[in-house]
Enzyme design. Structure first.
Site, mmCIF file in Angstrom:
data_model
loop_
_atom_site.group_PDB
_atom_site.id
_atom_site.type_symbol
_atom_site.label_atom_id
_atom_site.label_comp_id
_atom_site.label_asym_id
_atom_site.label_seq_id
_atom_site.Cartn_x
_atom_site.Cartn_y
_atom_site.Cartn_z
ATOM 1 N N GLU A 130 1.061 -1.209 0.034
ATOM 2 C CA GLU A 130 0.042 0.013 -0.081
ATOM 3 C C GLU A 130 0.833 1.253 -0.036
ATOM 4 O OE1 GLU A 130 -2.205 -0.541 3.833
ATOM 5 O OE2 GLU A 130 -2.603 -2.590 3.247
ATOM 6 N N LYS B 108 2.248 4.596 1.323
ATOM 7 C CA LYS B 108 2.330 5.108 2.666
ATOM 8 C C LYS B 108 1.838 6.383 2.664
ATOM 9 C CE LYS B 108 5.078 5.211 6.982
ATOM 10 N NZ LYS B 108 5.142 6.502 7.162
HETATM 11 P P1 NAD Z 1 5.639 6.260 10.494
HETATM 12 O O1 NAD Z 1 4.752 7.353 9.834
HETATM 13 O O2 NAD Z 1 6.896 6.076 10.049
HETATM 14 O O3 NAD Z 1 4.671 4.970 10.061
HETATM 15 C C1 NAD Z 1 3.316 4.775 11.008
HETATM 16 C C2 NAD Z 1 2.492 5.350 10.402
HETATM 17 O O4 NAD Z 1 2.275 5.169 9.011
HETATM 18 C C3 NAD Z 1 0.842 4.815 10.893
HETATM 19 O O5 NAD Z 1 0.830 5.417 12.166
HETATM 20 C C4 NAD Z 1 0.073 5.550 10.003
HETATM 21 O O6 NAD Z 1 -0.275 6.841 10.460
HETATM 22 C C5 NAD Z 1 0.876 5.532 8.811
HETATM 23 N N1 NAD Z 1 0.512 4.811 7.408
HETATM 24 C C6 NAD Z 1 0.332 5.602 6.370
HETATM 25 N N2 NAD Z 1 -0.144 4.592 5.357
HETATM 26 C C7 NAD Z 1 -0.297 3.638 5.775
HETATM 27 C C8 NAD Z 1 -0.758 2.331 5.529
HETATM 28 N N3 NAD Z 1 -1.079 2.156 4.259
HETATM 29 N N4 NAD Z 1 -0.809 1.397 6.614
HETATM 30 C C9 NAD Z 1 -0.416 1.543 7.845
HETATM 31 N N5 NAD Z 1 -0.062 2.775 8.286
HETATM 32 C C10 NAD Z 1 0.135 3.757 7.262
HETATM 33 O O7 NAD Z 1 5.548 6.338 11.993
HETATM 34 P P2 NAD Z 1 5.166 7.508 12.960
HETATM 35 O O8 NAD Z 1 5.731 6.908 14.386
HETATM 36 O O9 NAD Z 1 3.890 7.972 12.757
HETATM 37 O O10 NAD Z 1 6.332 8.622 12.583
HETATM 38 C C11 NAD Z 1 7.663 8.378 12.494
HETATM 39 C C12 NAD Z 1 8.200 9.355 11.547
HETATM 40 O O11 NAD Z 1 7.778 10.487 11.856
HETATM 41 C C13 NAD Z 1 9.630 9.204 11.265
HETATM 42 O O12 NAD Z 1 10.078 8.522 10.435
HETATM 43 C C14 NAD Z 1 9.856 10.812 10.949
HETATM 44 O O13 NAD Z 1 10.039 10.597 9.487
HETATM 45 C C15 NAD Z 1 8.788 11.602 11.517
HETATM 46 N N6 NAD Z 1 9.022 12.365 12.517
HETATM 47 C C16 NAD Z 1 9.385 13.531 12.126
HETATM 48 C C17 NAD Z 1 9.965 14.317 13.258
HETATM 49 C C18 NAD Z 1 10.574 15.657 12.911
HETATM 50 O O14 NAD Z 1 10.802 16.359 13.641
HETATM 51 N N7 NAD Z 1 10.529 15.994 11.478
HETATM 52 C C19 NAD Z 1 9.840 14.140 14.521
HETATM 53 C C20 NAD Z 1 9.225 12.715 14.789
HETATM 54 C C21 NAD Z 1 8.714 12.087 13.672
#
Ligand code: NAD
Length: 331
Positions: free
Chosen positions: A112, A114
């Protein structure tokens, strides 16, 4: 500085950025910059397992919910995803699954896009939407029901008649590229907050206290999973069949999702979606692969923050950031 002190500083820095990102919807650095630091943290933790502190971002999901909203404990925890940054990471993911289930020659995955938005859980009781919550720290989220009710793509009542008494639908709330451009142009015209990217605009909008503002912001939704479902409901054997069932009840899923087989299928899908990326009307930051057989998912289980049966293959960094006069802009 000792290496151990460097590790503790990294935890503190990452937690500061998580707070800016998840709680304030106002990141100070780009996602790829965050990811580089986070990978360094994981490497240090793998080399020194006894250093790991409980407040490490590897031990938890997201950040605490905002106190302006009523908080809600999830019936089933909401997880994050582990990352793969290249083909080798993906092959290692597949190998870990095969080791757990030796002799399995073919493994199907739901592949899928993301979506770059934020996760929500929508609870239906007897077919009626009763509550919607953000992921928060994975255990406790914010009650954003009043705002989610304004999203046109989400039915307030499920289609048909045969539903479980309780069904929770999980998916991504996101803002399309055109809606994002329109919003930022408007924000600029009123000297309001300009959002760094559609993800932050979606998160900031969903966490508005005034639902009338949210209704104007054209948020969208694609489902990609579920939470609690009444015990007497026969969940199908495959994840993709359950998604089809949820679609039949009126919830939209991403039309670009596909079931693919083994590493070849995963790599082919990656190339295909990467090629489509620029023409999609919404932002994606990678591909999510999920084991399609639900019994195998259950066998693989979860770590503290992510399922072992799914992985996010991140795309190479695309955005370049700059910070001008305190306003983050994407160029
Ligand atoms: P993530 O975004 O890497 O992955 C999990 C999330 O992906 C799920 O909670 C869901 O919301 C999403 N998602 C989208 N499509 C999906 C699908 N088809 N199936 C399942 N999930 C799907 O994890 P996270 O914990 O939400 O965030 C981590 C990321 O956030 C880091 O990799 C970083 O890039 C970013 N982040 C950035 C900062 C910053 O300061 N820029 C700070 C913290 C986190």
């Amino acid at each position: 500085m000792s290496e151990r002190q460097h590790y503790l500083d990294l935890v503190e820095t990452l937690n500061k950025h998580s707070y800016q990102y998840y709680v304030l919807d106002d990141p100070l650095i780009s996602d790829p910059q965050y990811d580089v630091m986070y990978q360094e943290l994981l490497t240090l933790e793998a080399e020194h397992p006894d250093w790991v502190v409980k407040e490490s971002p590897s031990q938890r999901v997201g950040d605490q919910p905002l106190t302006e909203f009523k908080t809600v404990r999830h019936a089933l925890a909401m997880y994050s995803l582990d990352n793969a940054f290249n083909d080798e990471d993906l092959a290692a993911f597949l190998k870990r699954i095969q080791e757990k289930e030796p002799g399995l020659a073919e493994i199907d995955f739901s592949a899928e896009p993301k979506m770059d938005g934020l996760a929500i859980n929508i609870r239906y009781e007897n077919g009626e939407l009763v509550q919607a919550t953000t992921r928060g720290d994975g255990q406790v989220g914010e009650d954003v029901t009043h705002n989610v009710r304004t999203i046109q793509a989400i039915p307030l009542k499920l289609f048909g008649q045969a539903w479980p008494e309780v069904v929770e639908v999980r998916g991504e709330v996101f803002m399309s590229k055109p809606a994002f451009e329109k919003l930022n142009a408007y924000q600029q015209s009123i000297d309001g907050k300009v959002f760094a990217n559609p993800r932050n605009a979606a998160a900031g909008s969903l966490r508005q206290l005034d639902a009338k503002i949210v209704a104007k912001r054209q948020l969208s939704f694609y489902l990609y999973g579920w939470g609690e479902i009444s015990d007497d409901w026969p969940v199908p054997e495959r994840y993709s069949d359950m998604i089809e069932q949820l679609v039949a009840w009126g919830l939209p899923s991403n039309p670009n999702s596909e079931v693919v087989r083994n590493l070849d299928g995963m790599l082919g899908y990656y190339e295909k979606i990467l090629g489509l990326r620029d023409e999609l009307p919404y932002e994606i930051d990678g591909i999510v692969y999920k084991v399609n057989r639900i019994a195998l998912q259950a066998h693989l289980g979860f770590t503290a923050r992510a399922p072992r049966w799914a992985i996010a293959r991140k795309f190479p960094a695309q955005e370049v950031w700059t910070k001008l006069l305190g306003i983050e802009v994407q160029v």
